[in-house]
Design an enzyme around this catalytic site. Sequence first.
Site, short mmCIF file in Angstrom:
data_model
loop_
_atom_site.label_atom_id
_atom_site.label_comp_id
_atom_site.label_asym_id
_atom_site.label_seq_id
_atom_site.Cartn_x
_atom_site.Cartn_y
_atom_site.Cartn_z
N LYS A 41 34.05 40.66 51.41
CA LYS A 41 34.82 39.48 51.74
C LYS A 41 36.22 39.81 51.14
CE LYS A 41 36.36 36.37 49.65
NZ LYS A 41 37.77 36.22 50.05
N ALA A 100 40.26 39.47 50.85
CA ALA A 100 41.28 38.27 50.70
C ALA A 100 41.82 37.73 51.90
CB ALA A 100 42.31 38.89 49.89
N GLY A 148 40.23 40.62 40.86
CA GLY A 148 41.18 39.51 40.92
C GLY A 148 41.39 38.95 39.57
N SER A 149 41.82 37.72 39.63
CA SER A 149 42.26 36.96 38.30
C SER A 149 40.85 36.86 37.40
CB SER A 149 42.76 35.73 38.80
OG SER A 149 41.74 34.86 39.20
N GLU A 186 36.77 43.61 37.84
CA GLU A 186 38.29 43.94 37.49
C GLU A 186 39.43 43.00 37.49
OE1 GLU A 186 41.75 45.35 37.78
OE2 GLU A 186 41.23 46.31 39.52
N CYS A 226 47.50 44.29 38.76
CA CYS A 226 47.00 44.10 37.36
C CYS A 226 47.37 44.94 36.32
CB CYS A 226 45.58 43.66 37.59
SG CYS A 226 44.48 45.32 37.92
#
Length: 470
Positions: free
Chosen positions: A172, A174, A226-227, A248, A282
């Site tokens: 999936k 973004a 992601g966050s 991550e 990141c």
Amino acid sequence: MLTKLYIDGKWTEAVDGRTFEVLDPSTEEVLADVADAGPQDGLHALDAACAAQAAWGRTAPRERSEILRRAFELVISRTEHFATLITAEMGKPLAESRAEVAYGAEFLRWFAEEAPRISGRFTTAPDGRNRLMTVKRPVGPCLFVTPWNFPLAMATRKIAPAIAAGCTMVLKPAELTPLTALLFAEVLTEAGLPDGVLNVITTADPGAVTGPLLADPRLRKLSFTGSTAVGKKLIAAAADQVLRVSMELGGNAPFLVFEDADIDAAADGAVLAKLRNGGEACVAANRFLVHADVAEEFTAKLAARMQTYPLGPLIDGRTRAKVSALVDDAVDAGAQVVIGGKAPEGKGFFYDATVLVDVPLTAKLLSEEIFGPVAPIITFTDEQEAVWLANATEYGLVCFAYTRDLNRGLRLAESLETGMLGLNTGIVSNPAAPFGGVKHSGIGREGGAEGIEEYLETTYVAVSDPFGGM
Ligand code: SIN
């Protein structure tokens, strides 16, 4: 342009026929309408991944390796096509998109080389009787949730080791940058990946689609980039089925410059650590910790380099508003603007390269991930203080340090709370290296020899003493 879901080797519309728009962040214009998957589409994708798993898991490692190698060649031969698409949907300058294509393709080549090297162990038990054998097998169907900042590389970093290990998957991408992943699915088909091994579902409502997948006992692994906030929710959702997870997550990278550093080299490295991908990474340096004796020289050299660095727009208006609010908060608290500090007039989500000094420790941008082209500088007076400042965060993804003192470099490697350390370099990312963090920055490693282990289970076989002992 209308794009579809990729399920079981076929391009299909979403069950309810819905679509969503993808924008170009440089112009704010619509680039494409993309199929908007719902929960049922997600489950169809998982059905396909599960149906393909048994046969795919038994393919010869060499066969999987050669598919990856062909995919590597195809991506490289289509560098311009991929780079143009990445720039269109994500906004980074073309040169950076080309660099991402090379980086992303390298995961395919690296894991093509790792597939035939999957190995177990055969040892004699310490008491000399039983033999201890381990067998590696694929984890099983995986769900990958990838971010918008590196639309190709963050997908290949998960897909390549999964293919190498013999796992099937649902990707999936973004919702802001789904087009590159769809193009990559085409490449993998051309490279010979069997139907159902990779399934791609695009959706504007990720939670509604991933929720049922995470609750499904057939899924065996979740890998997310992601966050930290979203990562924590996904870890909680993955707990019910006790999924293997690779996370991550966010970072708050300190960039340390010691008094003995080569300041030109430090400024060169700092620009890359800060402005690669426009600061939307990141691993982007988030806090510059500089020895007071060299702070003025370093600040001047960093500001001069940042002013001429080619920047694209930020990904969207929300991200730009957040960057702007963080800078305003620091300035209100007493920080001084050396360069930038504002968004330029006109279309696109641009924000000027910004350097701030005299930043108080209470400023929010020292504890939050900025994800933009903003470099806050604070000073320290000795190594102990520098390490304390660097570790004073819940994150632990990467640190950068510039020093000519080898012993100090080695001390930092052992005292900084981090998954990765850039020693006299502003870039750590490398497909042959284990990328990942500690503390709230994540679980597991991607890339390197470690990367494939995330997709393998170990079965231990106790073998009786071949000489007949008990
Ligand atoms: C990320 O921002 O999530 C990854 C950056 C990289 O691989 O260098």
